[in-house]
Every structure is written in structure tokens, then in C-alpha cells.
Design a protein around this motif. Structure first.
Motif, short mmCIF file in Angstrom:
data_model
loop_
_atom_site.label_atom_id
_atom_site.label_comp_id
_atom_site.label_asym_id
_atom_site.label_seq_id
_atom_site.Cartn_x
_atom_site.Cartn_y
_atom_site.Cartn_z
N ALA A 139 0.84 -1.21 0.00
CA ALA A 139 0.00 0.00 0.00
C ALA A 139 0.87 1.25 0.00
O ALA A 139 0.56 2.22 -0.70
CB ALA A 139 -0.93 -0.01 1.21
N ARG A 140 1.96 1.23 0.75
CA ARG A 140 2.85 2.39 0.78
C ARG A 140 3.45 2.64 -0.60
O ARG A 140 3.55 3.79 -1.05
CB ARG A 140 3.95 2.19 1.82
CG ARG A 140 3.42 2.27 3.23
CD ARG A 140 4.50 2.01 4.25
NE ARG A 140 3.95 2.10 5.60
CZ ARG A 140 4.63 1.84 6.70
NH1 ARG A 140 5.90 1.48 6.62
NH2 ARG A 140 4.05 1.95 7.87
N LEU A 141 3.86 1.58 -1.27
CA LEU A 141 4.41 1.74 -2.62
C LEU A 141 3.34 2.28 -3.56
O LEU A 141 3.61 3.19 -4.35
CB LEU A 141 4.95 0.41 -3.14
CG LEU A 141 5.50 0.43 -4.57
CD1 LEU A 141 6.68 1.40 -4.69
CD2 LEU A 141 5.90 -0.98 -5.00
N LYS A 142 2.12 1.76 -3.47
CA LYS A 142 1.04 2.23 -4.35
C LYS A 142 0.76 3.71 -4.12
O LYS A 142 0.60 4.47 -5.08
CB LYS A 142 -0.23 1.43 -4.15
CG LYS A 142 -1.36 1.90 -5.08
CD LYS A 142 -2.53 0.98 -5.08
CE LYS A 142 -3.67 1.36 -5.97
NZ LYS A 142 -3.59 2.51 -6.83
N VAL A 143 0.73 4.15 -2.88
CA VAL A 143 0.48 5.57 -2.58
C VAL A 143 1.56 6.45 -3.21
O VAL A 143 1.25 7.45 -3.86
CB VAL A 143 0.38 5.80 -1.06
CG1 VAL A 143 0.42 7.29 -0.72
CG2 VAL A 143 -0.89 5.16 -0.49
N ASN A 150 0.48 10.91 -10.75
CA ASN A 150 -0.74 11.74 -10.76
C ASN A 150 -2.01 10.90 -10.90
O ASN A 150 -2.88 11.21 -11.71
CB ASN A 150 -0.67 12.80 -11.85
CG ASN A 150 0.46 13.77 -11.62
OD1 ASN A 150 0.64 14.25 -10.50
ND2 ASN A 150 1.23 14.04 -12.65
N ARG A 151 -2.08 9.83 -10.09
CA ARG A 151 -3.27 8.98 -10.08
C ARG A 151 -3.96 9.14 -8.73
O ARG A 151 -3.33 9.47 -7.73
CB ARG A 151 -2.89 7.51 -10.27
CG ARG A 151 -2.15 7.23 -11.56
CD ARG A 151 -1.88 5.76 -11.75
NE ARG A 151 -1.07 5.18 -10.69
CZ ARG A 151 -0.27 4.12 -10.85
NH1 ARG A 151 -0.19 3.53 -12.01
NH2 ARG A 151 0.42 3.66 -9.84
N GLY A 152 -5.24 8.84 -8.70
CA GLY A 152 -5.97 8.87 -7.45
C GLY A 152 -5.71 7.62 -6.64
O GLY A 152 -5.41 6.56 -7.19
N THR A 153 -5.81 7.74 -5.33
CA THR A 153 -5.64 6.61 -4.42
C THR A 153 -6.86 6.56 -3.51
O THR A 153 -7.26 7.59 -2.96
CB THR A 153 -4.38 6.77 -3.55
OG1 THR A 153 -3.25 7.01 -4.39
CG2 THR A 153 -4.12 5.52 -2.72
N SER A 154 -7.41 5.39 -3.31
CA SER A 154 -8.60 5.27 -2.47
C SER A 154 -8.24 5.55 -1.01
O SER A 154 -7.10 5.28 -0.58
CB SER A 154 -9.22 3.88 -2.59
OG SER A 154 -8.50 2.94 -1.82
N PRO A 155 -9.18 6.05 -0.24
CA PRO A 155 -8.95 6.30 1.19
C PRO A 155 -8.58 5.03 1.95
O PRO A 155 -7.81 5.08 2.90
CB PRO A 155 -10.28 6.87 1.69
CG PRO A 155 -10.96 7.40 0.48
CD PRO A 155 -10.50 6.54 -0.66
N THR A 156 -9.10 3.89 1.54
CA THR A 156 -8.80 2.63 2.21
C THR A 156 -7.33 2.25 2.02
O THR A 156 -6.67 1.81 2.96
CB THR A 156 -9.72 1.51 1.69
OG1 THR A 156 -11.07 1.94 1.84
CG2 THR A 156 -9.51 0.21 2.44
N VAL A 157 -6.82 2.41 0.82
CA VAL A 157 -5.40 2.12 0.56
C VAL A 157 -4.52 3.08 1.36
O VAL A 157 -3.52 2.67 1.96
CB VAL A 157 -5.09 2.17 -0.95
CG1 VAL A 157 -3.59 2.06 -1.21
CG2 VAL A 157 -5.83 1.07 -1.69
N LYS A 158 -4.90 4.34 1.40
CA LYS A 158 -4.13 5.32 2.18
C LYS A 158 -4.13 4.96 3.67
O LYS A 158 -3.10 5.08 4.33
CB LYS A 158 -4.69 6.73 1.97
CG LYS A 158 -4.38 7.30 0.62
CD LYS A 158 -4.97 8.69 0.48
CE LYS A 158 -4.67 9.30 -0.88
NZ LYS A 158 -5.24 10.64 -1.02
N ALA A 159 -5.27 4.52 4.18
CA ALA A 159 -5.36 4.12 5.59
C ALA A 159 -4.46 2.91 5.86
O ALA A 159 -3.77 2.86 6.88
CB ALA A 159 -6.80 3.82 5.97
N LEU A 160 -4.46 1.95 4.95
CA LEU A 160 -3.59 0.78 5.10
C LEU A 160 -2.12 1.20 5.09
O LEU A 160 -1.32 0.73 5.90
CB LEU A 160 -3.88 -0.24 3.99
CG LEU A 160 -3.06 -1.53 4.01
CD1 LEU A 160 -3.33 -2.34 5.27
CD2 LEU A 160 -3.38 -2.36 2.77
N ALA A 161 -1.77 2.10 4.20
CA ALA A 161 -0.37 2.56 4.10
C ALA A 161 0.09 3.28 5.37
O ALA A 161 1.28 3.25 5.68
CB ALA A 161 -0.22 3.49 2.89
#
Length: 170
Positions: A139-143, A150-161
Motif C-alpha cells: 500500500a505504501r508503494l502504491k500511494v 498523478n493517479r488517485g488513491t482510495s482512502p482505504t489504501v491510504k489508511a492501510l499505508a
């Protein structure tokens, strides 16, 4: 740029390791390399293969399911939210309401299995924490990649990161 590629190759190899320490080092290096301006968006987008290969594939519903399974594993062993984890808040379930659609968000398809992928069933505490650790790192890498590309990230992925990494159990 040659050194960037050499480090990227090493890190990608490390992320394919079954050794949790090597995986962690590889993910950390990929995260740093994704932030460096030496590489363009095409090179950085190659790192997507790493988070796409995670158990949850960074899908919101899969992340929620994983966290619920981890809570269940902890309850079976008589622990709190997660045995050995210092903070109840860090393991709180992401919002139960459906997340708003985010550009570029991965979603489950009808053809794939519903729920958590079968290949990594966290029934034991050690396996559960190893799975959680890998998912947090993915998740940290994806964020970082989403920010860089310049892509959007879901709040759930951000919370996991943002979750604290569980210790590597030996």
C-alpha cells in the motif's frame, strides 16, 4: 540512470523473495526509487506489478476483508484487536461505507474469487502479521506511485499505508 536500474532490479528481485526481511528491504528501496526524478513515469509504472501482486491487489473490499480476518484470528487466540499489535486505532476497520470511486482504483471482477485470496489464509498469528506487513508495504508503494504518476488513491489504501508495520516474527 544505470544505477537507478541496477537498484530497481535488485529491489524487484527482493520483493519476489519469500523471506520477509528481503521483501521489506526491496519494498523500501522501490518506494525510494519511485520518488527519485531520474526515472520517468514509464519506468515507475513498472513497479505497479509489485502492488498488483499483493494478496488484496489493493482493492478496498479485499483490504477490509483481510483486516476482518486478522481480527478473527486474534479473537480465536484470545487476544484483542490483534495480538501483539500496540494500537487498536491503527487496526480499526476502514470506513464501513462504500468508498467513493477513485480514478485508477482496482476493483474485484465477477470472474475472480469473492473475498480474500485463497493462496494466503492467515489462520496463525505469525502468518497473519506477515501478510499484514506485506500488504502495508504494498500500500505504501502504491500511494507513492499514485502520487508520482498523478493517479488517485482510495482512502482505504491510504489508511492501510499509514498503519504501523508489525514486527517480523522469527
Amino acid at each position: 540512470m544505470t544505477e537507478w536500474w541496477r537498484r530497481a532490479q535488485w529491489a524487484l528481485t527482493a520483493t519476489a523473495s519469500t523471506n520477509d526481511t528481503m521483501y521489506s528491504y526491496g519494498m523500501g528501496i522501490l518506494e525510494v526509487l519511485a520518488k527519485i526524478d531520474l526515472a520517468g513515469s514509464e519506468e515507475k509504472s513498472l513497479f505497479d506489478a509489485v502492488w498488483e501482486g499483493s494478496c488484496t491487489k489493493m482493492r478496498d473490499n479485499e483490504i477490509r476483508h483481510l483486516l476482518e480476518q486478522l481480527r478473527g484470528c486474534a479473537r480465536q487466540e484470545g487476544g484483542g484487536p490483534l495480538i501483539g499489535h500496540p494500537s487498536k486505532q491503527e487496526l480499526s476497520r476502514p470506513s464501513p461505507v462504500k468508498d467513493p470511486p477513485v480514478s485508477g482504483e482496482n476493483r474485484s471482477s465477477k470472474e475472480e474469487s469473492n473475498g480474500y485470496p485463497r493462496g494466503n489464509d492467515p489462520t496463525r498469528k505469525e502468518q497473519a502479521f506477515a501478510t499484514l506487513r506485506r500488504e502495508i508495504l504494498a500500500a505504501r508503494l502504491k500511494v507513492v506511485l499514485d502520487e508520482q504518476l498523478n493517479r488517485g488513491t482510495s482512502p482505504t489504501v491510504k489508511a492501510l499505508a499509514r498503519m504501523k508495520l508489525p514486527s517480523i516474527v522469527r
